[in-house]
Motif scaffolding. Sequence first.
Motif, PDB file in Angstrom:
ATOM      1  N   GLU A 110      -6.790   4.255  15.442  1.00 36.75           N
ATOM      2  CA  GLU A 110      -7.890   5.207  15.060  1.00 36.75           C
ATOM      3  C   GLU A 110      -6.946   6.541  14.852  1.00 36.75           C
ATOM      4  OE1 GLU A 110     -10.118   6.044  18.597  1.00 36.75           O
ATOM      5  OE2 GLU A 110     -11.233   4.088  18.355  1.00 36.75           O
ATOM      6  N   MET A 111      -5.955   6.762  15.044  1.00 33.96           N
ATOM      7  CA  MET A 111      -4.993   7.955  14.930  1.00 33.96           C
ATOM      8  C   MET A 111      -4.433   7.611  13.368  1.00 33.96           C
ATOM      9  SD  MET A 111      -3.054   8.974  18.339  1.00 33.96           S
ATOM     10  CE  MET A 111      -2.032  10.062  17.668  1.00 33.96           C
ATOM     11  N   GLY A 112      -4.178   6.312  13.302  1.00 37.48           N
ATOM     12  CA  GLY A 112      -3.369   5.891  11.794  1.00 37.48           C
ATOM     13  C   GLY A 112      -4.499   6.270  10.918  1.00 37.48           C
ATOM     14  N   GLN A 113      -5.823   6.116  11.042  1.00 34.73           N
ATOM     15  CA  GLN A 113      -6.683   6.063   9.921  1.00 34.73           C
ATOM     16  C   GLN A 113      -6.951   7.806   9.706  1.00 34.73           C
ATOM     17  OE1 GLN A 113     -10.189   4.284  11.536  1.00 34.73           O
ATOM     18  NE2 GLN A 113      -9.453   2.053  11.174  1.00 34.73           N
ATOM     19  N   LYS A 114      -6.507   8.487  10.527  1.00 34.88           N
ATOM     20  CA  LYS A 114      -6.978  10.104  10.283  1.00 34.88           C
ATOM     21  C   LYS A 114      -5.831  10.645   9.645  1.00 34.88           C
ATOM     22  CE  LYS A 114      -9.384  10.475  14.748  1.00 34.88           C
ATOM     23  NZ  LYS A 114      -9.100  11.377  16.025  1.00 34.88           N
ATOM     24  N   ALA A 115      -4.653   9.843   9.684  1.00 35.21           N
ATOM     25  CA  ALA A 115      -3.334  10.338   8.972  1.00 35.21           C
ATOM     26  C   ALA A 115      -3.576  10.111   7.303  1.00 35.21           C
ATOM     27  CB  ALA A 115      -1.987   9.435   9.346  1.00 35.21           C
ATOM     28  N   LYS A 116      -3.380  11.200   6.797  1.00 32.04           N
ATOM     29  CA  LYS A 116      -3.335  11.379   5.254  1.00 32.04           C
ATOM     30  C   LYS A 116      -2.057  10.816   4.571  1.00 32.04           C
ATOM     31  CE  LYS A 116      -6.701  15.104   5.242  1.00 32.04           C
ATOM     32  NZ  LYS A 116      -6.786  16.389   4.645  1.00 32.04           N
ATOM     33  N   PRO A 117      -2.118   9.701   3.842  1.00 31.22           N
ATOM     34  CA  PRO A 117      -1.000   9.005   3.143  1.00 31.22           C
ATOM     35  C   PRO A 117      -0.256   9.960   2.033  1.00 31.22           C
ATOM     36  CG  PRO A 117      -2.865   7.939   2.489  1.00 31.22           C
ATOM     37  CD  PRO A 117      -3.391   8.699   3.523  1.00 31.22           C
ATOM     38  N   ARG A 118       0.749  10.180   1.998  1.00 28.42           N
ATOM     39  CA  ARG A 118       1.621  10.973   0.710  1.00 28.42           C
ATOM     40  C   ARG A 118       1.975   9.961   0.042  1.00 28.42           C
ATOM     41  NH1 ARG A 118       4.617  15.972   3.230  1.00 28.42           N
ATOM     42  NH2 ARG A 118       5.258  14.371   4.518  1.00 28.42           N
ATOM     43  N   ASP A 119       1.941  10.425  -1.352  1.00 26.95           N
ATOM     44  CA  ASP A 119       2.771   9.550  -2.389  1.00 26.95           C
ATOM     45  C   ASP A 119       4.326   9.841  -2.473  1.00 26.95           C
ATOM     46  OD1 ASP A 119       3.139  11.945  -3.780  1.00 26.95           O
ATOM     47  OD2 ASP A 119       1.277  11.591  -4.970  1.00 26.95           O
ATOM     48  N   ILE A 120       4.954   8.968  -3.183  1.00 23.64           N
ATOM     49  CA  ILE A 120       6.409   9.196  -3.149  1.00 23.64           C
ATOM     50  C   ILE A 120       7.009  10.352  -3.529  1.00 23.64           C
ATOM     51  CG2 ILE A 120       8.456   8.069  -4.044  1.00 23.64           C
ATOM     52  CD1 ILE A 120       7.130   6.337  -1.789  1.00 23.64           C
ATOM     53  N   GLU A 121       6.426  11.063  -4.457  1.00 25.78           N
ATOM     54  CA  GLU A 121       6.715  12.282  -5.145  1.00 25.78           C
ATOM     55  C   GLU A 121       6.741  13.309  -4.152  1.00 25.78           C
ATOM     56  OE1 GLU A 121       4.841  12.925  -8.934  1.00 25.78           O
ATOM     57  OE2 GLU A 121       5.738  11.165  -9.859  1.00 25.78           O
ATOM     58  N   LYS A 122       5.558  13.381  -3.411  1.00 26.43           N
ATOM     59  CA  LYS A 122       5.339  14.520  -2.424  1.00 26.43           C
ATOM     60  C   LYS A 122       6.392  14.326  -1.255  1.00 26.43           C
ATOM     61  CE  LYS A 122       0.503  15.243  -3.393  1.00 26.43           C
ATOM     62  NZ  LYS A 122      -1.046  15.570  -2.727  1.00 26.43           N
ATOM     63  N   LEU A 123       6.822  13.184  -1.039  1.00 30.14           N
ATOM     64  CA  LEU A 123       7.620  13.001   0.185  1.00 30.14           C
ATOM     65  C   LEU A 123       8.884  13.258  -0.133  1.00 30.14           C
ATOM     66  CD1 LEU A 123       6.441   9.343   1.442  1.00 30.14           C
ATOM     67  CD2 LEU A 123       6.295  11.534   2.812  1.00 30.14           C
TER      68      LEU A 123
END
Length: 288
Positions: free
Chosen positions: A269-282
Amino acid sequence: MTNKNPEYDFKWCPGCGDFGVRRALESAIERRRIELELPVENNVVVAGIGCSGNLLHLLEGPQPFGFHGIHGRTLPVAMGIKMGRPDLNVLIVAGDGDFLGIGLEHIAPQAARNLDVAAIIMDNAVYGLTKGQSSPTSELGMITSSTPYGKPEDSMNPLRLYLSMGVSFVASTMSSKVKDMSRMITDAMNHPGFAIVHVQSPCTTYHDTYEQLKGNLKKGIEPIAWDIPDDHDPTDADAAQTAADAGGVPLGVIYRDDQRPTFHQRVAEMGQKAKPRDIEKLIGSHAV
């Protein structure tokens, strides 16, 4: 065993209660294999150090995966396996010294997480493998090789401990009741969360308690083991606490809470709340 593991020769003393635990565990694993139509390799048995740990090497028939860890650390090892492979059925086999002595510090965190594993604890109130020293469940005043003038600490009540720490499935039995124990282990494996089956498993060499558990009317010895009444409600926390505090050894499922989310469910459930970031932002977030 010599043919199976020529480099080792694992043994238990004649009459050891752990033989009954082994048979109950084998039966429960086989029942699960048939009912779910899953290969036996879907099960992983994690063992600690002590006579109980030898169970891992003495299982007969089709073999589950096994991990013989270090003293008192069965729960951290089981957590690692379950987090990496949540699809596996993870079981723990440990003794009272292994689980309630050096391993005591790990019970509360896993109870808080409600880690989805089942632990079968063999309690003989003594460190049998290392020649009979007192353990956390040894009685006050008990004479052992490490307490020649009597054990100075009170005996631990493991059932009360499990309940107070928040373990979501707690059952109690004795090693001679193999069929009952097998059903309890099956229930523990099917339970969604942290389950403990606490087994009185007498050590015939250093602390033989069979007569105390079963009683001997000819000698005037009343049994300390007693069956939990049929009208006991295991979902009632107060009733569970009353059973744990009643003295002797209650036999049956003391408590169960099937409604609590498991640790894996909460992490998902916590993983679903996390907003994925693309490679460029990382990459940009680490730029100097």
